[in-house]
Design a protein around this motif. Structure first.
Motif, PDB file in Angstrom:
ATOM      1  N   ALA A   1      15.201 -78.101 -53.312  1.00  0.00           N
ATOM      2  CA  ALA A   1      15.778 -79.152 -52.460  1.00  0.00           C
ATOM      3  C   ALA A   1      16.457 -80.224 -53.300  1.00  0.00           C
ATOM      4  O   ALA A   1      17.515 -80.742 -52.921  1.00  0.00           O
ATOM      5  CB  ALA A   1      14.698 -79.758 -51.565  1.00  0.00           C
TER       6      ALA A   1
ATOM      7  N   HIS B   1       6.623 -81.915 -46.021  1.00  0.00           N
ATOM      8  CA  HIS B   1       8.061 -81.662 -46.161  1.00  0.00           C
ATOM      9  C   HIS B   1       8.406 -80.416 -46.972  1.00  0.00           C
ATOM     10  O   HIS B   1       9.468 -79.816 -46.749  1.00  0.00           O
ATOM     11  CB  HIS B   1       8.738 -82.871 -46.820  1.00  0.00           C
ATOM     12  N   PHE B   2       7.544 -80.054 -47.917  1.00  0.00           N
ATOM     13  CA  PHE B   2       7.864 -78.969 -48.842  1.00  0.00           C
ATOM     14  C   PHE B   2       6.685 -78.016 -48.953  1.00  0.00           C
ATOM     15  O   PHE B   2       5.536 -78.439 -48.961  1.00  0.00           O
ATOM     16  CB  PHE B   2       8.208 -79.522 -50.233  1.00  0.00           C
TER      17      PHE B   2
ATOM     18  N   SER C   1      10.832 -89.348 -45.467  1.00  0.00           N
ATOM     19  CA  SER C   1      11.656 -88.179 -45.149  1.00  0.00           C
ATOM     20  C   SER C   1      11.757 -87.294 -46.385  1.00  0.00           C
ATOM     21  O   SER C   1      11.405 -87.715 -47.495  1.00  0.00           O
ATOM     22  CB  SER C   1      13.058 -88.638 -44.733  1.00  0.00           C
ATOM     23  N   ALA C   2      12.275 -86.109 -46.190  1.00  0.00           N
ATOM     24  CA  ALA C   2      12.512 -85.232 -47.334  1.00  0.00           C
ATOM     25  C   ALA C   2      13.454 -85.913 -48.318  1.00  0.00           C
ATOM     26  O   ALA C   2      13.303 -85.790 -49.536  1.00  0.00           O
ATOM     27  CB  ALA C   2      13.074 -83.890 -46.862  1.00  0.00           C
TER      28      ALA C   2
ATOM     29  N   TYR D   1      10.480 -77.755 -53.473  1.00  0.00           N
ATOM     30  CA  TYR D   1      10.924 -79.140 -53.683  1.00  0.00           C
ATOM     31  C   TYR D   1      12.048 -79.191 -54.715  1.00  0.00           C
ATOM     32  O   TYR D   1      13.081 -79.825 -54.488  1.00  0.00           O
ATOM     33  CB  TYR D   1       9.746 -80.016 -54.128  1.00  0.00           C
TER      34      TYR D   1
ATOM     35  N   TRP E   1      11.709 -88.183 -50.728  1.00  0.00           N
ATOM     36  CA  TRP E   1      11.106 -87.410 -51.817  1.00  0.00           C
ATOM     37  C   TRP E   1      12.165 -87.010 -52.847  1.00  0.00           C
ATOM     38  O   TRP E   1      11.929 -87.077 -54.054  1.00  0.00           O
ATOM     39  CB  TRP E   1      10.399 -86.172 -51.275  1.00  0.00           C
TER      40      TRP E   1
END
Length: 183
Positions: free
Chosen positions: A57, A47-48, A8-9, A54, A12
């Motif tokens: 996030a 995800h990014f 999942s994000a 990133y 990360w």
């Protein structure tokens, strides 16, 4: 289902925290993230959009983590001011956060978004510390000065802690609070 499809994000982001805590911002590279998670760059790009997205996030997630941690300070309001201050310092400088907190402060020196997040965290802490000094009977300028000094010393303890928090600095933090609460 492959390992990469299950990431999942948040996985990360957590990997980024670990890398930041271990090596600082300079270590936060895509190749290192992929190695840590055992995946390819394709998983990252699922995800990014890019490293800038990133990093944004990571800053946002740290802000949310920090807000959850700092919001617990309100629950300490029933404790005597000295106990409240000791618990706040211990939580901010404890093993759970000390290295990530240091890394985020370093990051904030060069990144406006990280700096804004750190400033928001600092305001929450200063407000809680100021309230504790007010509850200890200090008013106005005295409570404000003591809160600022306690905060500055806390950041200093954070940087003096070295590779791991140690008992000597914990004892010094306790002695510092005794001095700050003396009349």
């Amino acid at each position: 289902m492959t390992r990469a499809s299950r990431l999942s994000a948040d996985d990360w982001v957590q990997a980024g925290y670990a890398i930041l805590a271990d090596g600082g911002l300079e270590a936060l590279k895509l190749d290192r993230l992929c190695r840590r998670l055992g995946v390819t760059k394709g998983s990252f790009y699922w995800h990014f959009t890019d490293m800038a997205g990133y990093r944004a996030a990571v800053v946002e997630a740290w802000g949310q983590l920090r807000d959850r941690d700092r919001s617990r300070f309100g629950a300490l309001g029933d404790l005597p001011p000295r106990d409240r201050l000791a618990q706040m310092m211990a939580s901010l400088l404890g093993e759970r956060h000390w290295s990530l907190e240091r890394a985020m402060r370093e990051w904030a020196r060069t990144d406006p978004a990280a700096a804004a997040s750190v400033r928001a965290a600092d305001r929450q802490v200063l407000d809680a510390v100021r309230r504790a000094y007010e509850d200890a009977g200090f008013t106005g300028e005295d409570a404000d000065m003591r809160a600022n000094a306690t905060f500055a010393v806390g950041v200093g303890f954070l940087h003096l802690s070295g590779e791991t928090p140690n008992a000597r600095l914990a004892s010094q933090r306790d002695r510092f609070l005794d001095v700050m609460l003396a009349r």
